[in-house]
Scaffold this motif. Structure first.
Motif, mmCIF file in Angstrom:
data_model
loop_
_atom_site.group_PDB
_atom_site.id
_atom_site.type_symbol
_atom_site.label_atom_id
_atom_site.label_comp_id
_atom_site.label_asym_id
_atom_site.label_seq_id
_atom_site.Cartn_x
_atom_site.Cartn_y
_atom_site.Cartn_z
ATOM 1 N N MET A 251 -5.548 0.414 5.009
ATOM 2 C CA MET A 251 -4.765 -0.430 4.095
ATOM 3 C C MET A 251 -4.401 -1.772 4.743
ATOM 4 S SD MET A 251 -2.336 2.103 1.832
ATOM 5 C CE MET A 251 -1.439 2.879 3.173
ATOM 6 N N ALA B 287 -3.015 -5.269 3.072
ATOM 7 C CA ALA B 287 -1.654 -4.907 2.660
ATOM 8 C C ALA B 287 -0.619 -5.643 3.515
ATOM 9 C CB ALA B 287 -1.441 -3.405 2.766
ATOM 10 N N ASP C 252 -7.420 -3.952 4.882
ATOM 11 C CA ASP C 252 -7.789 -4.436 3.549
ATOM 12 C C ASP C 252 -6.840 -5.515 3.030
ATOM 13 O OD1 ASP C 252 -10.057 -2.897 3.329
ATOM 14 O OD2 ASP C 252 -9.073 -1.247 2.263
ATOM 15 N N ILE D 271 3.596 -1.435 3.812
ATOM 16 C CA ILE D 271 3.203 -0.040 3.642
ATOM 17 C C ILE D 271 4.440 0.713 3.156
ATOM 18 C CG2 ILE D 271 2.352 2.065 4.737
ATOM 19 C CD1 ILE D 271 0.253 -0.165 4.630
ATOM 20 N N GLY E 262 0.824 -1.204 0.000
ATOM 21 C CA GLY E 262 0.000 0.000 0.000
ATOM 22 C C GLY E 262 0.855 1.249 0.000
ATOM 23 N N ASP F 162 -4.924 1.541 -3.949
ATOM 24 C CA ASP F 162 -6.220 0.960 -3.582
ATOM 25 C C ASP F 162 -6.026 -0.511 -3.218
ATOM 26 O OD1 ASP F 162 -7.966 3.352 -4.650
ATOM 27 O OD2 ASP F 162 -6.564 2.844 -6.265
ATOM 28 N N VAL F 163 -5.832 -0.769 -1.927
ATOM 29 C CA VAL F 163 -5.442 -2.104 -1.463
ATOM 30 C C VAL F 163 -6.566 -3.118 -1.613
ATOM 31 C CG1 VAL F 163 -4.736 -3.439 0.563
ATOM 32 C CG2 VAL F 163 -3.669 -1.216 0.088
ATOM 33 N N HIS G 168 -5.530 6.093 7.370
ATOM 34 C CA HIS G 168 -5.294 5.518 6.040
ATOM 35 C C HIS G 168 -4.472 4.230 6.142
ATOM 36 C CE1 HIS G 168 -4.901 5.265 1.768
ATOM 37 N NE2 HIS G 168 -3.606 5.489 1.771
#
Length: 274
Positions: free
Chosen positions: A47, A52, A50, A55, A19, A258-259, A43
């Protein structure tokens, strides 16, 4: 195919998502939208939730003709965010998007897990030795020139072969210094025209011969939105289409804004392979 991140083996035989966290005011898509620590942490949490695995934090915009940022400013932007992310989410595997060895060293000492270098060591003569000393995985990307000049260098005899040769040389240099875990990134959009980006994607399976994990970063880039005659804000569907192609051609890591959508893409492509 694994890489060792802070003592944890990450298996890249099943693709993973990286991400993107830009903390720059001028990145092409999300520059300046994460205005404070609270927004940034929210944020990052999104991520991670979702799916990730990594990072990727960048404090120096590498878009074409981006403004130059001093080392001290890059460090002032990035170190507090590393500390904040790891305080809130201690298990996060942070990748540092930098081509400067001093930034790489201080960020790893602050808890970052890997280095993502757009220049593969060519913009800082100390980078490869620094990464070797730090014993962290190293993502090396193909680029010619600098972010400010790269679009003047989009000339190739055969783009896939030229980039394969580039990686063979950079990997040999890294191996000679003792770097073990390496990931290659062909650098979509870096010193490449839109047509060259598509030619490169069309021959992406050739990079399997290098026998290193392959990172693909095409998220919302101009090769998508200019082809579709739209904007980066409207380029998610196009990103998903090309990420699907990249996965089918051997991508191990998708670097994305957009993970959730990237994770869904991986899940569907993996089901198709089964």
């Amino acid at each position: 195919m694994t890489i060792n991140c802070k003592g944890k083996l990450i298996d890249l035989s099943s693709p993973k998502v990286m991400g993107i966290l830009n903390i720059t005011p001028d990145s092409f898509y999300d520059g300046g939208i994460h205005k404070n620590e609270t927004a940034i942490l929210k944020h990052v949490e999104s991520m991670l939730n979702d799916g990730a695995t990594f990072i990727d934090i960048g404090a120096y915009s590498s878009r074409p003709n981006a403004d130059h940022v001093s080392e001290s400013e890059e460090l002032q932007r990035i170190l507090p965010i590393i500390h904040a992310v790891l305080k809130e989410f201690p298990k996060t595997l942070i990748s540092i998007d930098t081509f400067r060895s001093k930034i790489a060293k201080q960020c790893v000492e602050a808890g970052a897990a890997l280095i993502n270098d757009i220049s593969a060591g060519k913009l800082d003569d100390n980078m490869l030795q620094t990464v070797a000393n730090l014993h962290v995985p190293y993502i090396m990307m193909h680029m010619k020139g600098t972010p400010q000049t790269m679009q003047q260098h989009a000339n190739y005899n055969n783009i896939a072969k030229d980039i394969l040769f580039y990686f063979s040389e950079r990997i040999a240099a890294a191996k000679a210094l003792g770097i073990v875990d390496m990931v290659i990134d062909p650098g979509f959009g870096f010193a490449k025209t839109i047509e060259q980006n598509y030619e490169l994607l069309n021959h992406l399976e050739l990079f399997k011969m290098i026998e290193k994990p392959l990172l693909v970063g095409i998220s919302r880039k101009s090769m998508i939105y200019k082809t579709l005659e739209t904007t980066a804000n409207e380029a998610l569907n196009g990103t998903t289409v090309l990420n699907t192609v990249a996965l089918q051609k051997g991508a191990s890591i998708l670097r994305v804004h957009d993970v959730k959508e990237a994770m869904e893409t991986i899940k569907l492509v993996e089901a198709l392979k089964r």
